[in-house]
Design a protein around this motif. Structure first.
Motif, PDB file in Angstrom:
ATOM      1  N   ALA A   1    -111.006   6.576-113.292  1.00 13.75           N
ATOM      2  CA  ALA A   1    -111.362   8.036-113.028  1.00 13.75           C
ATOM      3  C   ALA A   1    -110.265   8.427-114.067  1.00 13.75           C
ATOM      4  O   ALA A   1    -111.153   9.348-114.016  1.00 13.75           O
ATOM      5  CB  ALA A   1    -110.503   7.788-112.022  1.00 13.75           C
TER       6      ALA A   1
ATOM      7  N   GLU B   1    -112.363  11.690-115.084  1.00 14.60           N
ATOM      8  CA  GLU B   1    -111.910  13.545-114.492  1.00 14.60           C
ATOM      9  C   GLU B   1    -111.081  13.901-115.604  1.00 14.60           C
ATOM     10  O   GLU B   1    -110.734  14.992-115.198  1.00 14.60           O
ATOM     11  CB  GLU B   1    -110.962  12.740-113.755  1.00 14.60           C
ATOM     12  CG  GLU B   1    -112.012  12.256-112.564  1.00 14.60           C
ATOM     13  CD  GLU B   1    -111.545  11.483-111.020  1.00 14.60           C
ATOM     14  OE1 GLU B   1    -112.256  11.133-110.230  1.00 14.60           O
ATOM     15  OE2 GLU B   1    -110.330  11.417-111.626  1.00 14.60           O
TER      16      GLU B   1
ATOM     17  N   ARG C   1    -107.226   6.846-106.135  1.00 14.92           N
ATOM     18  CA  ARG C   1    -108.523   7.619-105.684  1.00 14.92           C
ATOM     19  C   ARG C   1    -108.505   7.381-107.713  1.00 14.92           C
ATOM     20  O   ARG C   1    -109.091   7.196-108.413  1.00 14.92           O
ATOM     21  CB  ARG C   1    -109.153   7.823-104.625  1.00 14.92           C
ATOM     22  CG  ARG C   1    -110.510   8.553-105.917  1.00 14.92           C
ATOM     23  CD  ARG C   1    -111.186   9.806-105.156  1.00 14.92           C
ATOM     24  NE  ARG C   1    -110.841   9.515-103.289  1.00 14.92           N
ATOM     25  CZ  ARG C   1    -111.141  10.476-102.513  1.00 14.92           C
ATOM     26  NH1 ARG C   1    -111.754  11.692-103.197  1.00 14.92           N
ATOM     27  NH2 ARG C   1    -111.102  10.617-101.392  1.00 14.92           N
ATOM     28  N   HIS C   2    -107.355   7.804-107.415  1.00 11.51           N
ATOM     29  CA  HIS C   2    -107.418   9.144-109.330  1.00 11.51           C
ATOM     30  C   HIS C   2    -106.541   8.173-110.230  1.00 11.51           C
ATOM     31  O   HIS C   2    -106.285   9.007-111.381  1.00 11.51           O
ATOM     32  CB  HIS C   2    -107.199  10.327-108.906  1.00 11.51           C
ATOM     33  CG  HIS C   2    -108.350  11.271-108.595  1.00 11.51           C
ATOM     34  ND1 HIS C   2    -109.725  11.061-108.550  1.00 11.51           N
ATOM     35  CD2 HIS C   2    -108.708  12.303-106.849  1.00 11.51           C
ATOM     36  CE1 HIS C   2    -110.787  11.860-107.561  1.00 11.51           C
ATOM     37  NE2 HIS C   2    -109.230  12.473-106.737  1.00 11.51           N
TER      38      HIS C   2
END
Length: 397
Positions: free
Chosen positions: A387, A391, A381-382
């Protein structure tokens, strides 16, 4: 009321200044005898930190750092694949530390004071290695990841290696060739080799010099390294001595630095590889997690990295310490010390846990070993460029 603050770095000064504002008599005790300087290289001045500095009566809007509006993502071949406008202030450890240090009375800041043990009764008593004893109404452990205060009350709580390290360094702006400067220097830039992350941004030069041509470029390069095989090699110097937790930059083995430079040429965008080549003294930071089950012990409280050490991905370290200091001062207003520290713990313990969890999620894809399905999910996901750009160094989550 008298407070003893153990640790004279950023966390200690933030706590001391917060306590001093409502009239607490505060003294700071720093283990190191010489003045602190040059630690931590570049940091992001989060909005949360600026709020705290204003509450402490300081001016975070005057020469705090460099305003960087853009984030860029570089591919392996040097192309800019993503560009996002996310304005932030990039500052340096020295700049924030000296801003805080100048605001605290020099007569109340004591160097060369290594804490040995603490006693509690009607008051709290600190015993130092030089034989001196100090007494107060409360004691604040702000002595970082190796906290002596924490070790006395939570001897089983130890830093946990995260499975990767960070190569860090500062490069003088004057060392940048014009073409490389134009491509890289003025932005918050990233590169994502497989299971790695490189980032860099401009910070002030020596003595907080913000003049063009006199600044520095700060970089952080996260690389996986297994705890059993690679980490011991990285922390062993040329004399064969193995270091614990970290290694002083001048003692990093020449072969280790040579391997790092070879990897830079192999996996980084050419702009980052050229920049790393300009760094005369890189330093190595193994990444650790640390979290405590408690922050209050009678008349003793833990703040900053003495309580929670989070991976650097959201840039929360200094802002977290600042909020700890304010929360402690707020809790003491009108409350008996032990009850106040319980209130402080109830407020800050969940925040520390939340920050630890968030940074573990963001760092999962850099780990040498992904052990669980959850870590695998977070890694996927990251790790995307989108991302990472949205983030990294952001505390709004």
């Amino acid at each position: 009321m008298r407070a003893l603050v153990i640790g004279g770095s950023m966390s200690g000064l933030l706590a001391a200044l917060a306590l001093k504002r409502p009239g607490v008599d505060v003294s700071v005790y720093e283990r190191v005898a010489e003045p602190l300087a040059g630690r931590g290289a570049g940091i992001v001045a989060q909005p949360e930190l600026k709020v705290v500095l204003r509450r402490l009566g300081l001016d975070p809007d005057h020469d705090l750092g460099i305003e960087v509006p853009w984030r860029l993502m570089f591919s392996r071949d040097g192309r800019v694949t993503h560009r996002m406008e996310i304005p932030q202030t990039m500052t340096a450890w020295d700049r924030v530390f000296h801003l805080l240090k100048a605001a605290f009375p020099e007569a109340n800041y004591h160097r060369g004071k290594e804490l040995r043990r603490i006693e509690q009764g009607a008051r709290v008593v600190a015993h130092f290695a030089d034989g001196s004893v100090e007494e107060g109404d409360l004691l604040v452990g702000a002595d970082g990841i190796r906290s002596t205060v924490r070790q006395q009350y939570l001897p089983d709580v130890m830093p946990l290696y995260a499975g990767y390290t960070a190569w860090r360094g500062l490069v003088n702006e004057s060392a940048f060739p014009p073409a490389l400067h134009a491509e890289l220097f003025e932005h918050f830039s990233f590169c994502l080799p497989d299971n790695e992350q490189m980032l860099g941004y401009p910070v002030a030069g020596p003595n907080n010099d913000l003049r063009s041509g006199h600044r520095r470029y700060n970089f952080v390069w996260y690389r996986p390294a297994s705890e059993e095989r690679e980490l011991p090699r990285l922390l062993t110097d040329d004399s064969g001595r193995a270091h614990v937790l970290s290694i002083p930059p001048p003692l990093i083995a020449r072969a280790v630095i040579a391997d790092m430079r070879e990897a830079a040429a192999r996996v980084l965008a050419p702009q980052f590889n050229a920049m790393v080549g300009l760094c005369e003294q890189p330093f190595l930071q193994p990444i650790y997690d640390l979290e405590v089950p408690r922050m209050a012990f009678g008349r003793v409280a833990l703040v900053g990295d003495a309580a929670f050490v989070a991976r650097p991905h959201i840039g929360a370290g200094v802002a977290k310490a600042a909020d700890d200091g304010l929360a402690l001062a707020d809790a003491l207003a009108g409350n008996e010390v032990e009850n106040a520290l319980k209130k402080f713990e109830a407020v800050r313990l969940p925040v520390g846990r939340k920050i630890i969890a968030r940074t573990r999620h963001l760092g999962a894809y850099v780990q040498a070993d992904i052990k669980t399905d959850a870590e695998r999910e977070y890694a996927a996901r990251h790790r995307t460029p989108e991302a990472v750009l949205t983030e990294t160094a952001i505390m709004d989550f």
